[in-house]
Design an enzyme around this catalytic site. Structure first.
Site, mmCIF file in Angstrom:
data_model
loop_
_atom_site.group_PDB
_atom_site.id
_atom_site.type_symbol
_atom_site.label_atom_id
_atom_site.label_comp_id
_atom_site.label_asym_id
_atom_site.label_seq_id
_atom_site.Cartn_x
_atom_site.Cartn_y
_atom_site.Cartn_z
ATOM 1 N N ASN A 237 -4.324 6.501 -3.345
ATOM 2 C CA ASN A 237 -3.534 5.658 -4.236
ATOM 3 C C ASN A 237 -3.709 4.200 -3.822
ATOM 4 O OD1 ASN A 237 -1.673 7.581 -5.989
ATOM 5 N ND2 ASN A 237 -1.809 8.447 -3.933
ATOM 6 N N ARG A 245 -22.003 9.249 -3.316
ATOM 7 C CA ARG A 245 -22.947 8.257 -2.783
ATOM 8 C C ARG A 245 -22.232 7.165 -1.986
ATOM 9 N NH1 ARG A 245 -25.418 9.156 -7.982
ATOM 10 N NH2 ARG A 245 -27.394 10.270 -7.709
ATOM 11 N N ASP A 266 4.324 14.566 -3.819
ATOM 12 C CA ASP A 266 5.420 14.689 -4.786
ATOM 13 C C ASP A 266 4.989 15.371 -6.078
ATOM 14 O OD1 ASP A 266 3.789 12.684 -5.762
ATOM 15 O OD2 ASP A 266 5.431 11.313 -6.261
ATOM 16 N N GLY A 267 3.741 15.852 -6.128
ATOM 17 C CA GLY A 267 3.249 16.471 -7.343
ATOM 18 C C GLY A 267 2.739 15.484 -8.361
ATOM 19 N N HIS A 269 1.374 11.859 -7.141
ATOM 20 C CA HIS A 269 0.422 10.936 -6.534
ATOM 21 C C HIS A 269 -0.911 11.577 -6.176
ATOM 22 C CE1 HIS A 269 3.907 8.264 -6.109
ATOM 23 N NE2 HIS A 269 3.061 7.291 -5.814
ATOM 24 N N ASP A 291 7.172 7.162 0.216
ATOM 25 C CA ASP A 291 7.012 5.945 -0.599
ATOM 26 C C ASP A 291 8.136 5.876 -1.628
ATOM 27 O OD1 ASP A 291 5.951 3.551 -1.477
ATOM 28 O OD2 ASP A 291 4.380 4.452 -2.698
ATOM 29 N N ALA A 326 5.061 3.569 -9.531
ATOM 30 C CA ALA A 326 5.805 2.576 -8.745
ATOM 31 C C ALA A 326 6.619 3.283 -7.670
ATOM 32 C CB ALA A 326 6.702 1.749 -9.653
#
Length: 406
Positions: A237, A245, A266-267, A269, A291, A326
């Site tokens: 993220n 490559r 969290d399912g 991110h 986060d 966010a």
């Protein structure tokens, strides 16, 4: 100081699982541990009961006994990256930060850094002073994490563009000097002018540097790790992914045993299959973080993250009017359950990613992250389906995230 004996637990920590586990706590520290269940190479040991020759040299009957009736007991959870909870933002004053911390502590997070988004340097200095003041009355706060302002404009995520800054020596020192000893971790994009020099400067000051919110490629990430960076902020993220490559900074981190890798489970991110791959590829070096922003433990609605408007719908936080994530509304107990369920990790690996690994990442694993003698008495008792039952921090039980007066 009073003593408490915890008995009849199933201990789960980075050292493994132990049935019939007991531990003796004197004040805020664990002084002795053992098991009443025999195992290969480990004879059963009865807990102390006032015999001076007993385990831990306990010369008196413990002041209190907690019988856990076979429940799992883990160390207190550790969060390196969290911005708020319960409607409270960590960009506020010390009392507002304390309200957010209580929410996460009720979910098992006994120790955490306080993360700050990009803001003007003067405002960040004020926030750091508030965190320093809070730490004088709340030693469970490990310090501050500056997620901004040293971020790439192209990978800013939910940070205000106008508050980003280059990591000049003057700016770095202005932040470190605001509240000496408070800044424990800094996220930094090493491609910024003076970025690699700033990594060295911060590490020399005792700060853990995380590569994140960056356009860095594999080679630049390697250079940052060689200069002393030892963490990756929420991998995948606001940072390049893995290419066949151009392997990118995540592969550079996986290949370097010195580096710990943050993941937000969290399912939203990161897909759990990617999380499982990271657990397998960087064993013992994945640190699960939340986060979390102010909506964690609170309702959907409109919030602020720094100065940016955030909409939370269905538990997913995005910048208002966009699809830019966010932060999260995650708590660490939910991350633990997802690690074992969606990411198919065993209980020891999952617990380690929320305790010993983050503790080691910021150099406090000698005090927290294990249920072992000499460590601070942070512990969580769990229900059979891994929901928090009871929480202790520094030897004191927390109720609704607040210490019970003894």
């Amino acid at each position: 100081m009073s003593t408490t004996l915890f008995t009849n637990a199933r201990k789960v920590d980075a050292a493994g699982e132990v049935d019939g586990f007991w531990m003796l706590v004197d004040g805020d520290r664990i002084t002795a541990t053992g098991s009443t269940v025999e195992a290969p190479g480990r004879p059963p040991v009865a807990p102390p009961a006032g015999d001076p020759s007993g385990a831990g040299g306990a010369g008196r009957v413990p002041d209190a006994t907690v019988d856990l009736a076979g429940a799992r007991l883990t160390p207190g959870l550790v969060d390196l990256h969290v911005h708020g909870g319960g409607g409270a933002s960590y960009d506020g004053d010390a009392d507002e930060i304390a309200r957010g911390l209580a929410v996460h502590r009720a979910h098992g997070t006994t120790r955490s850094l306080v993360s700050l988004v990009a803001n003007p340097v003067a405002r960040l200095r004020t926030s750091l002073e508030a965190i320093a003041e809070l730490r004088t009355r709340d030693p469970l706060v490990l310090g501050a994490h500056l997620e901004g302002p040293f971020l790439s404009p192209a990978r800013k995520g939910a940070h205000a563009l106008e508050h980003l800054a280059e990591p000049t020596a003057e700016t770095v020192h202005a932040l470190l000097d605001a509240a000496p000893g408070t800044v424990r971790q800094v996220t930094l994009a090493p491609e910024l002018p003076g970025g690699l020099e700033a990594v060295e400067r911060l590490v020399a000051a005792g700060v853990v540097v995380a590569v994140g919110h960056t356009e860095a490629d594999h080679d630049l990430a390697v250079a940052a790790f060689d200069r002393g960076a030892s963490l990756v902020t929420h991998a995948f993220n606001a940072i390049a992914g893995i290419g066949h490559r151009e392997p990118g900074p995540v592969v550079a981190a996986v290949s370097d045993d010195r580096v710990t890798i943050e993941l937000i489970l969290d399912g939203v991110h990161v897909h759990p299959e990617v999380v499982a791959m990271m657990f397998a590829s960087a064993q013992g070096r994945v640190a699960l973080v939340t986060d979390a922003m102010a909506a964690a433990g609170s309702a959907d609605g409109d919030y602020l993250l720094g100065e940016l408007a955030v909409t939370v719908a269905g538990g997913v936080a995005t910048l208002a009017g966009t699809d830019t994530i966010a932060g999260s509304t995650l708590t660490q107990d939910a991350a633990l359950r997802r690690a074992m369920d969606a990411a198919r990790q065993g209980s020891v690996a999952a617990v380690t990613a929320l305790t010993a690994t983050p503790a080691r990442a910021i150099g406090v694993d000698h005090e927290i992250g294990l249920l072992a003698p000499g460590h601070l008495a942070d512990a969580v008792a769990w229900t059979d389906d891994w929901h928090v039952s009871r929480v202790w921090a520094a030897g004191r039980e927390l109720v609704d995230g607040v210490a019970v007066r003894s």
